[in-house]
Motif scaffolding. Structure first.
Motif, PDB file in Angstrom:
ATOM      1  N   ILE A   1      -8.877  13.807  -6.452  1.00 35.81           N
ATOM      2  CA  ILE A   1      -9.781  14.007  -5.014  1.00 35.81           C
ATOM      3  C   ILE A   1     -11.289  13.780  -5.686  1.00 35.81           C
TER       4      ILE A   1
ATOM      5  N   ASP B   1      -3.613  14.600  -0.647  1.00 42.24           N
ATOM      6  CA  ASP B   1      -4.098  14.430   0.221  1.00 42.24           C
ATOM      7  C   ASP B   1      -3.273  15.033   1.582  1.00 42.24           C
TER       8      ASP B   1
ATOM      9  N   SER C   1      -6.855  11.658   7.908  1.00 43.34           N
ATOM     10  CA  SER C   1      -6.731  11.642   5.961  1.00 43.34           C
ATOM     11  C   SER C   1      -7.767  12.565   5.643  1.00 43.34           C
TER      12      SER C   1
ATOM     13  N   LEU D   1      -8.637  12.548   2.607  1.00 39.40           N
ATOM     14  CA  LEU D   1      -9.181  12.161   1.637  1.00 39.40           C
ATOM     15  C   LEU D   1      -9.905  11.083   1.998  1.00 39.40           C
TER      16      LEU D   1
END
Length: 197
Positions: free
Chosen positions: A72, A159, A166, A168
């Motif tokens: 991430i 995610d 999302s 992410l």
């Protein structure tokens, strides 16, 4: 604009790598088991009656245990993070973890009196999407989905989607804009993240 272009390119490469890397141990059962553990811990925090700050601290610990923070963090930094010193990246990852825990912990605090329930799991290329539903008092249930991979060597989620949005992709855009304002200075961004969320 150039930095954001590189961020988008690197992010696309990261997600493509998830698709191209063969999964060794991960399967539907293990992906669902991971998310059941994650959701169980989130539900316990929601029901704990703790203060906001105590909850955020718990969410940060949960994120560190179940989230692939290395992936991430790298995805949100994109090309700017590729050649950064290891110590700079470690500090950024830690600050990002706290920032995400506070930011999304505020959403989870809205669930007080409700719960999250895992419903199903499906394979998406080389990772698994585990589908859950958040049930809140006085509101319609909504989707909460987790993308799980073992690319890091451990089964972790990389995610999360809240109502299809999302984490992410959202953080990649927002962190990219913040990093642009800091002229690519990751240490300055890290200092800001510690105060945000």
């Amino acid at each position: 604009m150039q930095r954001r272009h590189f961020l988008a390119l690197t992010a696309a490469t990261t997600l493509t790598t998830f698709s191209a890397t063969p999964s060794l141990a991960l399967n539907e059962s293990s992906a669902k088991r991971l998310v059941n553990g994650l959701v169980g811990e989130i539900n316990r925090v929601i029901a704990s009656g703790k203060s906001a700050n105590a909850m955020y601290s718990d969410f940060e610990r949960i994120l560190g245990r179940y989230g692939d923070m290395a992936t991430i963090a790298q995805s949100t930094l994109g090309a700017d993070g590729r050649n950064a010193p290891a110590a700079t990246k470690r500090a950024y990852k830690k600050a990002l973890q706290g920032y995400i825990a506070r930011k999304y912990g505020k959403r989870f605090r809205e669930f007080i009196g409700g719960e999250i329930e895992v419903r199903g799991v499906k394979r998406v290329k080389r990772y698994y999407e585990v589908n859950a539903v958040a049930k809140l008092r006085g509101q319609s249930p909504f989707a909460l989905d987790f993308m799980v991979s073992d690319r890091s060597g451990k089964e972790l989620f990389f995610d999360m989607k809240i109502e299809g949005v999302s984490l992410l992709l959202t953080e990649r855009r927002e962190i990219g804009a913040l990093l642009d304002r800091k002229r690519g200075d990751i240490a300055a961004l890290t200092a800001d993240l510690k105060k945000m969320g």
